[in-house]
Write a protein that holds these residues in place. Structure first.
Motif, short mmCIF file in Angstrom:
data_model
loop_
_atom_site.label_atom_id
_atom_site.label_comp_id
_atom_site.label_asym_id
_atom_site.label_seq_id
_atom_site.Cartn_x
_atom_site.Cartn_y
_atom_site.Cartn_z
N CYS A 15 -32.05 95.15 -36.69
CA CYS A 15 -31.64 95.39 -35.19
C CYS A 15 -32.01 96.67 -34.90
O CYS A 15 -32.40 97.04 -33.58
N LEU A 19 -34.12 96.36 -31.44
CA LEU A 19 -33.56 96.47 -30.15
C LEU A 19 -33.94 97.65 -29.21
O LEU A 19 -34.06 97.27 -28.02
N PRO A 25 -30.18 91.76 -23.06
CA PRO A 25 -28.86 91.85 -23.40
C PRO A 25 -28.95 90.84 -24.82
O PRO A 25 -29.57 89.94 -24.75
N TRP A 26 -28.53 91.35 -25.63
CA TRP A 26 -28.28 90.60 -27.29
C TRP A 26 -26.98 90.24 -27.50
O TRP A 26 -25.83 90.84 -27.19
N CYS A 62 -27.18 100.76 -33.61
CA CYS A 62 -27.68 99.75 -32.60
C CYS A 62 -27.06 99.59 -31.27
O CYS A 62 -27.63 98.82 -30.64
N GLY A 63 -26.04 100.12 -30.98
CA GLY A 63 -25.38 99.87 -29.54
C GLY A 63 -24.68 98.56 -29.56
O GLY A 63 -24.60 98.21 -28.44
N LEU A 64 -24.15 98.15 -30.59
CA LEU A 64 -23.63 96.99 -30.49
C LEU A 64 -22.01 97.03 -30.66
O LEU A 64 -21.53 97.95 -31.24
N THR A 96 -24.64 93.61 -27.09
CA THR A 96 -25.07 95.11 -26.35
C THR A 96 -24.11 94.84 -25.20
O THR A 96 -23.22 93.86 -24.83
N LYS A 97 -23.85 96.08 -24.60
CA LYS A 97 -23.10 96.56 -23.60
C LYS A 97 -23.57 95.37 -22.35
O LYS A 97 -22.71 94.93 -21.64
N ASP A 98 -24.72 95.45 -22.34
CA ASP A 98 -25.15 94.56 -21.11
C ASP A 98 -24.71 93.06 -21.11
O ASP A 98 -24.51 92.46 -20.29
N TRP A 99 -24.91 92.63 -22.54
CA TRP A 99 -24.69 91.05 -22.73
C TRP A 99 -23.23 90.95 -22.47
O TRP A 99 -22.81 90.22 -21.80
#
Length: 134
Positions: A15, A19, A25-26, A62-64, A96-99
């Motif tokens: 990831c 990513l 978004p993930w 990973c920013g998750l 992710t924050k966007d998701w």
């Protein structure tokens, strides 16, 4: 499908490679075979702290973030003997924050384990239409 242990342990490493190539978004759902805290395990032999720290660091790199789980906290169970029960929270949804912003009202729930040693986790999506339209 059974994913070999060495592949599961490298999922977050993969990831980290993938990513940054996408601005989409993930949401990644599955058995990560990792714990984020010592309270993610009940039973014998505490989970090694360095493994917890490594999993947490890989997620951060990973920013998750971990979606909260509704229902029973543990998603995996092992019964050796009646007095030797081990439960762990291994199955997760990492986003992710966007998701998370897009699906702010989603619910991740833990069902009852059937014949498997893992319980079924279910993700219900409730998209925030204002977030979709920008």
């Amino acid at each position: 499908m059974v994913i070999p242990r060495d592949v599961r342990e490298n999922i977050l490493g993969t990831c980290l490679d993938i990513l940054p190539l996408s601005n989409l978004p993930w949401c990644i759902i599955g058995d990560f075979n990792g714990l984020l805290s010592s309270i993610d395990k009940k039973g014998t032999n505490p989970h090694p702290h360095y493994l917890i720290q490594g999993f947490r660091q890989a997620m951060m790199d990973c920013g998750l973030e971990d979606l909260p789980l509704i229902g029973h906290l543990f998603t995996w169970i092992k019964r050796n003997l009646p007095n030797n029960l081990v439960e762990e929270w291994l199955d997760r949804a990492l986003v992710t924050k966007d998701w998370r912003h897009l699906f702010a009202n989603c619910l991740l729930s833990n069902g009852v384990a059937g014949k498997s040693d893992h319980s079924l986790i279910t993700l219900k999506l409730h998209a925030n239409l204002s977030n979709l339209l920008g």
